[in-house]
Write a protein that holds these residues in place. Structure first.
Motif, mmCIF file in Angstrom:
data_model
loop_
_atom_site.group_PDB
_atom_site.id
_atom_site.type_symbol
_atom_site.label_atom_id
_atom_site.label_comp_id
_atom_site.label_asym_id
_atom_site.label_seq_id
_atom_site.Cartn_x
_atom_site.Cartn_y
_atom_site.Cartn_z
ATOM 1 N N THR A 80 0.757 -1.101 -0.068
ATOM 2 C CA THR A 80 0.237 0.042 0.185
ATOM 3 C C THR A 80 0.978 1.137 -0.121
ATOM 4 O O THR A 80 1.956 1.255 0.230
ATOM 5 N N SER A 81 0.238 2.319 -0.626
ATOM 6 C CA SER A 81 0.853 3.721 -0.144
ATOM 7 C C SER A 81 0.199 4.675 0.379
ATOM 8 O O SER A 81 1.068 5.619 0.945
ATOM 9 N N LYS A 82 -0.705 3.956 1.416
ATOM 10 C CA LYS A 82 -1.319 5.206 2.126
ATOM 11 C C LYS A 82 -1.031 4.631 3.659
ATOM 12 O O LYS A 82 -0.801 6.050 4.096
HETATM 13 N N1 LIG Z 1 -6.967 3.431 -9.244
HETATM 14 C C1 LIG Z 1 -5.717 3.893 -9.157
HETATM 15 N N2 LIG Z 1 -4.741 4.209 -8.947
HETATM 16 C C2 LIG Z 1 -3.373 4.535 -8.492
HETATM 17 N N3 LIG Z 1 -2.881 3.726 -7.848
HETATM 18 C C3 LIG Z 1 -3.544 3.201 -7.880
HETATM 19 C C4 LIG Z 1 -4.927 2.595 -7.846
HETATM 20 N N4 LIG Z 1 -5.779 1.667 -7.568
HETATM 21 C C5 LIG Z 1 -4.847 0.862 -6.574
HETATM 22 N N5 LIG Z 1 -3.584 1.439 -6.552
HETATM 23 C C6 LIG Z 1 -2.184 1.754 -5.797
HETATM 24 O O1 LIG Z 1 -2.052 0.129 -5.032
HETATM 25 C C7 LIG Z 1 -2.317 0.481 -3.827
HETATM 26 C C8 LIG Z 1 -2.994 -1.444 -3.879
HETATM 27 O O2 LIG Z 1 -3.949 -0.865 -3.530
HETATM 28 P P1 LIG Z 1 -5.323 -2.188 -2.544
HETATM 29 O O3 LIG Z 1 -6.824 -1.229 -3.276
HETATM 30 O O4 LIG Z 1 -5.010 -3.508 -3.142
HETATM 31 O O5 LIG Z 1 -5.108 -1.707 -1.410
HETATM 32 P P2 LIG Z 1 -5.099 0.103 -0.187
HETATM 33 O O6 LIG Z 1 -6.070 0.586 -1.337
HETATM 34 O O7 LIG Z 1 -4.202 0.720 -0.056
HETATM 35 O O8 LIG Z 1 -5.732 -0.596 0.643
HETATM 36 P P3 LIG Z 1 -6.967 -1.519 0.991
HETATM 37 O O9 LIG Z 1 -6.487 -2.599 0.622
HETATM 38 O O10 LIG Z 1 -7.831 -1.004 2.440
HETATM 39 O O11 LIG Z 1 -8.026 -0.850 -0.162
HETATM 40 C C9 LIG Z 1 -3.257 1.492 -3.775
HETATM 41 O O12 LIG Z 1 -2.211 1.686 -2.160
HETATM 42 C C10 LIG Z 1 -2.096 2.184 -4.195
HETATM 43 O O13 LIG Z 1 -0.659 2.956 -3.981
#
Ligand SMILES: Nc1ncnc2c1ncn2[C@@H]1O[C@H](COP(=O)(O)OP(=O)(O)OP(=O)(O)O)[C@@H](O)[C@H]1O
Ligand SMILES: [Mg+2]
Length: 599
Positions: A78-80
């Protein structure tokens, strides 16, 4: 050798996916949340065969470089957030790094993404969690994720899916929730090639509410906007009396995240002073903003629920904000036409009311004589208004005669009584119908509650105390909530194991059939305790009024008039304490429309 083994990533991802990805709508939710977190302002969702064949989400957000395009599909990537303490300051919708790997482990997924400044983008193909291919790709800035054949490798999950229409409804509802939470983003949903809705970005939430829920609902909303030291609430809530039979139109956003929260629902219920166990729910679209440290978003696999650090504070903040918004709203309750609040009708009659705190009159009309009748200045003269007393009740000989010109003082002219239930009145603007039972209940409810807990609680001492036999569970219930009963003016003593003696009751309640009143009240309250868990003074006053006020009392004109005056002094005059309308207006405009005099 022991028998415990560490599961492979493939199996553990699939297990995690089982929690995060319940159905096609969960995929839509996770992908769209990612797009919102990536600051997209345009999101398009395409679905085929209710999402089982294809779910495609395209955004114009910030996109990813080729390294991140691969990494984002790994578990816990995750980047968050990066540090443990970041969990306490989450401003994004995602934070776990679980959604994409979960989706990828139960589908055939293609990711295409490009950052705005890059000349080319990247494409990643992954099937059932196994990377198949990665390539450079020519694509528009932003991200497009295609999810095909969801649950192709988990047939049991696929079997549990509901009918096509149910799954489509879930997808639409999910997207509505996200779109309501983010009016500044434009959303489009296309199902099997047909646009289901397309909602351009908007400054206000109202156009979006209208698109999703129709004009009638939008017309019945009033704004709510309040700030406290820790919380801010904004959005729209239904006028008092406008309710629906499900919670579908109760949308709550905590820091822009759509959530379902018992504490918030309790605040809404309290704010409206009505109970939802009668199956009615006022629509609300509320945004609650707070320091992220005050709310734990990590309590539900689908991030649908949150836990507040101070849930009672949240409940009471919402409840008081809703109450204030309703009080300040000029508009009336459910009505055929909504131009004409009772307060303004009466205001139009040049009547000004004595301040609420001075009101001493007997509302039930069955109590003792009134000590100080209300003086209402009317066009320069003083008019006495007698307390409301149903004709069927015992007579009150201490009342003073009423002025002859009572009818002429107000533009709200009482015309007739219908079915011993409704008061029909005319105003300068049309017809006003008052449900006398609901109105009387409201008046009595506010009066009882108003005196609760005050040193001078108004209660009537019974000449002959009433002994009532109760069941064991009723006695226990009464014991448990005794202090609330006392605060309202009930004076109750125990007498033997299952008998109680009532010495006083709140002023205004009927004294006749006290046994019936008490056992009906207790039955209501015990039911309410089960469904709602909260018994307080308001709940008791509501139950007392419901069981004390009788329908089908034939009123005299003067009594009806007095009832209206008292109603107009209520904080929430347009509905009974249970949320049903007390007043309905039919404007001349509406009548003309109905009679074909105007379009
Ligand atoms: N549509 C998008 N545009 C840009 N970056 C994205 C996009 N979708 C995902 N990412 C990147 O991919 C990462 C992983 O996404 P993912 O949904 O698996 O995890 P998350 O959003 O960090 O946490 P969660 O599991 O709670 O959704 C994100 O943290 C983000 O950096
Ligand atoms: Mg995410």
């Amino acid at each position: 050798m022991g028998c415990i083994k560490i599961l492979s990533d493939a199996i553990s991802n699939r297990i995690a996916a089982g929690e995060v990805i319940e159905r096609p709508a969960s995929v839509v939710k996770e992908l769209v949340e990612n797009s919102i977190d990536a600051e997209a302002v345009k999101i398009t969702v395409q679905v085929e065969n209710a999402g089982t064949k294809l779910i495609s989400v395209t955004d114009n957000g910030r996109g990813m470089d080729s390294d991140d395009a691969l990494l984002c599909l790994e578990p816990h990537a995750t980047s968050k957030i990066s540090h443990a303490e970041d969990i306490n300051r989450i401003y994004t919708l995602g934070f776990r790094g679980e959604a994409l790997p979960s989706i990828a482990s139960v589908s055939r997924l293609r990711l295409r993404t490009r950052r705005h400044d890059d000349i080319e983008g990247s494409e990643v193909l992954i099937e059932g969690g196994k990377f198949a291919e990665t390539n450079p790709a020519g694509c528009a800035p932003g991200t497009e994720i295609n999810v095909r054949e969801l649950f192709f490798n988990t047939p049991a999950r696929r079997k549990f899916l509901h009918s096509r229409s149910t799954e489509e409804r879930h997808i639409q509802e999910t997207l509505w929730g996200l779109a309501l939470g983010h009016p500044a983003v434009s959303f489009e949903l296309i199902m099997d090639g047909k646009t289901v809705f397309s909602s351009p970005c908007c400054k206000s939430l109202l156009p979006r509410i209208q698109t999703f829920f129709g004009k009638e609902l939008q017309d019945n909303l009033i704004p709510v906007d309040a700030s406290g030291p820790a919380y801010r609430i904004s959005g729209f809530i239904a006028r008092h009396g406008f309710t629906k039979n499900s919670r579908r139109e109760q949308r709550v956003f905590v820091n822009s995240r759509p959530v379902e929260s018992p504490s918030v629902f309790a605040g809404i219920r309290d704010g409206y002073g009505s109970l939802s166990h009668d199956g009615r729910y006022p629509p609300v679209f509320i945004f609650l903003d707070m320091d992220p440290a005050l709310v734990d978003v990590n309590v539900h696999p689908a991030k649908r629920e949150v836990r507040f650090r101070e849930s009672r504070e949240v409940t009471s903040f919402i409840s008081s904000s809703i109450r204030d918004a309703l009080r300040n709203s000029q508009a009336p309750t459910v009505s055929v036409s909504r131009d004409l609040p009772l307060r303004s009708i009466l205001a139009g009659a040049d009547i000004s009311y004595a301040p609420k705190k001075n009101v001493q009159d007997s509302i039930g009309g069955l109590g003792k004589a009134v000590e100080s009748d209300i003086k209402i200045p009317v066009r320069g003269s003083q008019l006495e208004v007698r307390p409301f007393k149903p004709q069927t009740g015992p007579s009150n000989t201490a009342e003073r005669p009423v002025e002859q010109d009572f009818e002429s003082v107000s533009e709200l002219r009482i015309l007739a009584f219908l079915d011993k239930t409704y008061i029909l009145a005319s105003s300068a603007n049309g017809l006003v119908i008052i449900d006398q039972h609901a109105a009387h209940e409201r008046v009595m409810f506010e009066r009882i509650l108003d005196s609760a807990g005050k040193s001078r609680t108004l209660s009537q001492k019974l000449l002959i105390p009433s002994a009532i036999e109760l069941s064991r569970s009723e006695v226990m219930f009464l014991e448990k909530h005794r202090k609330h009963f006392m605060a309202l003016g009930f004076e109750i003593e125990s007498f033997g194991a299952n008998t109680i003696i009532i010495n006083s009751i709140p002023d205004g309640l009927h004294q006749d059939n006290l046994k019936g009143l008490f056992s009906d009240m207790l039955a209501d309250l015990m039911d309410e305790g089960k469904s709602n868990g909260k018994i307080d003074e308001a709940a008791i006053a509501r139950a007392a009024c419901r069981n004390s006020v009788k329908a089908n009392d034939l009123l005299s004109f003067e009594e009806a008039r007095s009832l209206l005056h008292q109603l107009s002094r209520c904080e929430l005059p347009f509905s009974c304490p249970h949320g049903r309308p007390a007043v309905i207006n039919i404007s001349f405009k509406e009548l003309e429309k109905r009679f074909g005099r105007r379009k």
